[in-house]
Design a protein around this motif. Structure first.
Motif, PDB file in Angstrom:
ATOM      1  N   ASN A  92      30.216 -12.108 -10.415  1.00  0.00           N
ATOM      2  CA  ASN A  92      30.978 -11.227 -11.290  1.00  0.00           C
ATOM      3  C   ASN A  92      31.200 -11.831 -12.686  1.00  0.00           C
ATOM      4  O   ASN A  92      30.914 -11.161 -13.682  1.00  0.00           O
ATOM      5  N   MET A 129      30.007 -12.879  -4.618  1.00  0.00           N
ATOM      6  CA  MET A 129      30.373 -11.907  -5.647  1.00  0.00           C
ATOM      7  C   MET A 129      31.445 -12.440  -6.594  1.00  0.00           C
ATOM      8  O   MET A 129      31.467 -12.064  -7.754  1.00  0.00           O
ATOM      9  N   VAL A 165      32.922  -5.604  -1.071  1.00  0.00           N
ATOM     10  CA  VAL A 165      31.824  -6.366  -0.479  1.00  0.00           C
ATOM     11  C   VAL A 165      32.269  -6.871   0.885  1.00  0.00           C
ATOM     12  O   VAL A 165      33.457  -7.032   1.144  1.00  0.00           O
TER      13      VAL A 165
END
Length: 123
Positions: free
Chosen positions: A41, A37, A29
């Protein structure tokens, strides 16, 4: 004995995958989205784990019979459950790879466009 060995191998494999997964996500990313993220995640993992446990439990209780864990019906239900999970994992991999190809084609076509020269831009 075989079921204990299988459980330990599964735990070891999941531990290795989850440790590497965060690194893979962060490396793929842009730096501006790393924090997002890193937070998304674990949430996606929790949703997937909860859904997987619920599905596996439904398969085991539906296919298996109540009784001993070593009964043939219970062992058969575990086999069916793991086959279903393997098929779902394979399907998810195919979908992910197809999506990745689409994204790479879009990125290639975006890079193929020539930039507008500064002289052509008017205020």
């Amino acid at each position: 004995m075989a079921t204990h060995l299988g459980r330990h191998c599964l735990r070891f494999g999941v531990g290795l995958v989850l440790a590497a997964l965060t690194t893979v996500v962060v490396q793929n990313v842009p730096p501006t989205q790393t924090a997002v993220m890193t937070g998304v995640n674990p949430n996606i993992r929790a949703i997937g784990s909860g859904s997987g446990v619920a599905l596996m439990t439904a398969i085991i209780t539906r296919v298996g019979e109540s009784g001993s864990i070593d009964s043939p019906a219970t062992m058969q239900s575990y086999i069916v459950g793991f086959l279903v999970m393997a098929c779902i994992g394979l399907a998810a991999t195919v979908v992910m790879m197809a999506g990745r190809r689409q994204v790479s084609h879009v990125a290639e076509s975006a890079n193929a466009v020539e930039p507008i020269p500064r002289e052509a831009i008017t205020d």
